[in-house]
Write a protein that holds these residues in place. Structure first.
Motif, PDB file in Angstrom:
ATOM      1  N   ILE A 119      51.398  33.047  74.295  1.00 22.50           N
ATOM      2  CA  ILE A 119      52.675  32.379  74.603  1.00 22.50           C
ATOM      3  C   ILE A 119      52.956  31.290  73.566  1.00 22.50           C
ATOM      4  O   ILE A 119      54.102  31.097  73.148  1.00 22.50           O
ATOM      5  CB  ILE A 119      52.665  31.815  76.046  1.00 22.50           C
ATOM      6  CG1 ILE A 119      52.567  32.971  77.052  1.00 22.50           C
ATOM      7  CG2 ILE A 119      53.905  30.969  76.319  1.00 22.50           C
ATOM      8  CD1 ILE A 119      52.566  32.553  78.509  1.00 22.50           C
ATOM      9  N   GLY A 120      51.885  30.603  73.108  1.00 24.51           N
ATOM     10  CA  GLY A 120      52.057  29.561  72.088  1.00 24.51           C
ATOM     11  C   GLY A 120      52.623  30.138  70.802  1.00 24.51           C
ATOM     12  O   GLY A 120      53.538  29.564  70.200  1.00 24.51           O
ATOM     13  N   THR A 121      52.105  31.279  70.389  1.00 20.36           N
ATOM     14  CA  THR A 121      52.624  31.919  69.165  1.00 20.36           C
ATOM     15  C   THR A 121      54.085  32.316  69.355  1.00 20.36           C
ATOM     16  O   THR A 121      54.920  32.139  68.464  1.00 20.36           O
ATOM     17  CB  THR A 121      51.782  33.172  68.810  1.00 20.36           C
ATOM     18  OG1 THR A 121      50.415  32.772  68.744  1.00 20.36           O
ATOM     19  CG2 THR A 121      52.194  33.774  67.495  1.00 20.36           C
ATOM     20  N   GLY A 225      53.442  25.041  64.195  1.00 18.78           N
ATOM     21  CA  GLY A 225      52.838  26.300  63.750  1.00 18.78           C
ATOM     22  C   GLY A 225      51.457  26.706  64.228  1.00 18.78           C
ATOM     23  O   GLY A 225      51.083  26.504  65.382  1.00 18.78           O
ATOM     24  N   ALA A 226      50.695  27.250  63.289  1.00 23.02           N
ATOM     25  CA  ALA A 226      49.387  27.825  63.610  1.00 23.02           C
ATOM     26  C   ALA A 226      48.433  26.763  64.149  1.00 23.02           C
ATOM     27  O   ALA A 226      47.629  27.035  65.047  1.00 23.02           O
ATOM     28  CB  ALA A 226      48.798  28.473  62.366  1.00 23.02           C
ATOM     29  N   GLU A 227      48.530  25.547  63.616  1.00 24.19           N
ATOM     30  CA  GLU A 227      47.647  24.473  64.059  1.00 24.19           C
ATOM     31  C   GLU A 227      47.886  24.187  65.553  1.00 24.19           C
ATOM     32  O   GLU A 227      46.942  24.019  66.326  1.00 24.19           O
ATOM     33  CB  GLU A 227      47.923  23.218  63.221  1.00 24.19           C
ATOM     34  CG  GLU A 227      46.875  22.156  63.413  1.00 24.19           C
ATOM     35  CD  GLU A 227      47.289  20.819  62.810  1.00 24.19           C
ATOM     36  OE1 GLU A 227      48.379  20.748  62.205  1.00 24.19           O
ATOM     37  OE2 GLU A 227      46.536  19.856  62.996  1.00 24.19           O
ATOM     38  N   GLY A 228      49.160  24.176  65.924  1.00 20.07           N
ATOM     39  CA  GLY A 228      49.514  23.930  67.325  1.00 20.07           C
ATOM     40  C   GLY A 228      48.965  25.014  68.240  1.00 20.07           C
ATOM     41  O   GLY A 228      48.483  24.731  69.345  1.00 20.07           O
ATOM     42  N   SER A 232      46.311  24.531  71.244  1.00 18.61           N
ATOM     43  CA  SER A 232      46.628  25.000  72.596  1.00 18.61           C
ATOM     44  C   SER A 232      45.534  25.890  73.155  1.00 18.61           C
ATOM     45  O   SER A 232      45.199  25.826  74.337  1.00 18.61           O
ATOM     46  CB  SER A 232      47.951  25.785  72.596  1.00 18.61           C
ATOM     47  OG  SER A 232      49.009  24.889  72.522  1.00 18.61           O
ATOM     48  N   THR A 233      44.988  26.737  72.291  1.00 15.93           N
ATOM     49  CA  THR A 233      43.936  27.655  72.736  1.00 15.93           C
ATOM     50  C   THR A 233      42.732  26.865  73.247  1.00 15.93           C
ATOM     51  O   THR A 233      42.214  27.137  74.340  1.00 15.93           O
ATOM     52  CB  THR A 233      43.519  28.568  71.554  1.00 15.93           C
ATOM     53  OG1 THR A 233      44.693  29.092  70.964  1.00 15.93           O
ATOM     54  CG2 THR A 233      42.631  29.689  72.004  1.00 15.93           C
ATOM     55  N   ILE A 234      42.330  25.876  72.451  1.00 17.51           N
ATOM     56  CA  ILE A 234      41.182  25.050  72.853  1.00 17.51           C
ATOM     57  C   ILE A 234      41.514  24.281  74.130  1.00 17.51           C
ATOM     58  O   ILE A 234      40.718  24.218  75.073  1.00 17.51           O
ATOM     59  CB  ILE A 234      40.816  24.066  71.715  1.00 17.51           C
ATOM     60  CG1 ILE A 234      40.355  24.833  70.494  1.00 17.51           C
ATOM     61  CG2 ILE A 234      39.735  23.084  72.165  1.00 17.51           C
ATOM     62  CD1 ILE A 234      40.255  24.003  69.236  1.00 17.51           C
TER      63      ILE A 234
END
Lengths: 256, 252
Positions: A119-121, A225-228, A232-234
């Motif tokens: 969902i974050g992506t 982006g990717a960093e976010g 979020s995953t962690i």
């Protein structure tokens, strides 16, 4: 000093703001439960993803958790209580605690993190905006199937974990102590109460919901982006693991 | 008609739009130009209520989009197509599933009818036969055209384009511009196009608006855009380094 108090106030406000946002999301998702039939293919897809695809990992963890429980319990019983009760002691630990908690922690690692990443992506690549622009509510289309599947599939996974955990426990008991299946499973049967299994499944139901809810909430809140997405995953994994353990304590107090 | 009234939007301390007033008339192709970060995309997202303005309001066919219920908001959104800057195709779906999604969600059409409509729209954007490809297998220009096919699948009344030609080669950009013109003629849609590609402006615009420092700096036809003596507009249109616009974004 004032800055310190300010930071406490800010953190407290942030906490309640976030907790409020989670409850509002859950409420809005629950309102869509009336549309489950219309969205059944989305729900089945998520049940497959959250449940069926987690099964190998859950079985792996379940077997070894049962085996370890058996070894540890045998060590504690040694010299005090007959090994004939090893099956009962291990099975109760598996049904009440190890089955639901380890299954939920596996789900937190695999499911919550993957929901948040997916969902974050979608959020950072404007796919969530695209759904909104197409007049499709992301809470119905993305969150509802995932949360519902979390509530349903984690208890089902727990049943598998209980079953293979017990087999793992017996296997080790047979190897180490040479216990016969009649003695091991006889004591399991003697001390078996449906309440033990049900309490474990109630826990699993709550943990499954929490895992999916946190995954969705963190995913929708992803920024940059990717960093976010990585953050979020962690965050989803850490938050859902912490909430599983907190809820485990609260439910243990309530149920026993 | 879309009417934007006293729109103000800021992010933290940064004011992006300040008192923007704009009318978009039915059937026209309105092009919004301006420097990167001047609030063009924010304005588009406000029109669809993907972002909410801090002050002011937007009327879509006399309905204030900010104040309607979610159900009415979705009803209004069905009249819009939105082409996102990065295409925003759903990675997990094929091209056909992406384009068909609004039809699957909002209509009772049979799979066969949906398939026909998807093929029709793909034909329209010049990409027949790519139904089964995934977005990751498409080039940038193809993604934009698939996203355009998805945006127009419900035959919308309004289409909003967020930098439709950015990152495309000149030939592909000309193709997209041609498509925008064709859609306006064939489907009689109202188009709002955000861009800073001046060649595109000349090819498609009925009317041009320039946003600068959160305000409308210029409003007029393409001819007026090229002949205006406003130094800011002149510098932007003719891509001059010297002038009132600083290379470094101003703080506002």
């Amino acid at each position: 000093m004032i800055k310190f108090i300010e930071s406490i106030g800010y953190r407290t406000l942030s906490f309640f703001q976030e907790a409020g946002a989670v409850f509002i999301m859950v409420w809005r998702v629950f309102k869509y439960l009336s549309e489950v039939w219309r969205n059944r293919s989305l729900v089945f897809q998520q049940m497959l993803e959250i449940g069926v695809r987690s099964l190998p990992l859950v079985i792996f963890v379940g077997v070894f958790a049962g085996a370890v429980a058996s070894v540890q319990t045998a060590y504690q019983l040694e010299g005090y209580i007959s090994f004939n009760y090893l099956g009962a002691a291990t099975s109760i630990a598996i049904f009440i605690e190890l089955g639901p908690v380890l299954t939920a922690l596996v789900a937190a690692g695999r499911v919550s993190a993957s929901i948040a990443a997916e969902i974050g992506t979608m959020k950072v690549t404007e796919q969530i905006d695209a759904l909104e622009a197409l007049a499709i509510d992301p809470l119905r289309y993305l969150a509802m199937p995932r949360i519902l599947s979390g509530f349903i599939m984690v208890p089902i996974l727990t049943i598998f974990a209980d079953f293979v955990g017990l087999l793992g426990a017996y296997f080790v008991a047979y190897l180490n102590l040479g216990l016969s299946p009649e003695i091991f499973f006889g004591s399991v049967k003697e001390f078996f109460t449906i309440m033990n299994v049900m309490s474990g499944l109630i826990k699993a139901f709550v943990f499954g919901g929490v895992t999916a809810i946190i995954g969705c909430h963190v995913g929708f809140g992803t920024e940059g982006g990717a960093e976010g997405v990585g953050k979020s995953t962690i965050r989803a994994f850490v938050l859902s693991s912490a909430l599983i353990l907190l809820n485990d304590y609260l439910l243990s107090v309530l149920l026993f | 008609m879309i009417e934007i009234v006293n729109l103000k939007k800021s992010f933290d301390e940064k004011i992006v739009l300040r008192n923007v007033n704009l009318k978009v008339y039915d059937g026209e192709k309105l092009v919004i130009i301006g420097r990167s970060g001047c609030g063009k995309s924010v304005l588009l997202k406000n029109i669809l209520n993907l972002m909410q303005p801090d002050r002011g309001y937007i009327l879509v066919d006399q309905v204030p989009i900010k104040k309607v219920s979610q159900r009415d908001l979705f009803y209004l959104r069905k009249q819009f197509g939105f082409l996102f800057q990065g295409s925003a195709l759903f990675d997990s779906m094929t091209v056909a599933e992406n384009i068909a999604l609004p039809l699957v969600e909002h209509t009772d059409l049979s799979p066969k009818e949906i398939k026909i409509q998807v093929a029709e729209k793909l034909e329209m954007v010049g990409l027949p036969g790519i139904e089964n490809l995934k977005p990751s297998e498409l080039s940038g220009g193809m993604k934009k055209r698939v996203a355009l096919a998805r945006a127009i699948i419900m035959n919308p009344k309004y289409v909003l384009y967020d930098e439709p030609t950015t990152g495309l080669d000149p030939i592909m950009a000309a193709n997209i511009d041609h498509l925008i013109n064709e859609l306006n003629d064939r489907l009689n849609v109202t188009s709002i196009i955000v861009t800073h590609d001046m060649q595109s402006v000349s090819r498609i615009a009925d009317r041009v608006v320039m946003l600068h420092m959160g305000m409308i700096m210029f409003e007029g036809s393409v001819e007026e855009l090229h002949t205006t003596d406003n130094p800011i507009v002149y510098q932007f249109v003719h891509a001059k380094m010297d002038g009132p616009i600083q290379p470094k974004p101003l703080k506002y």
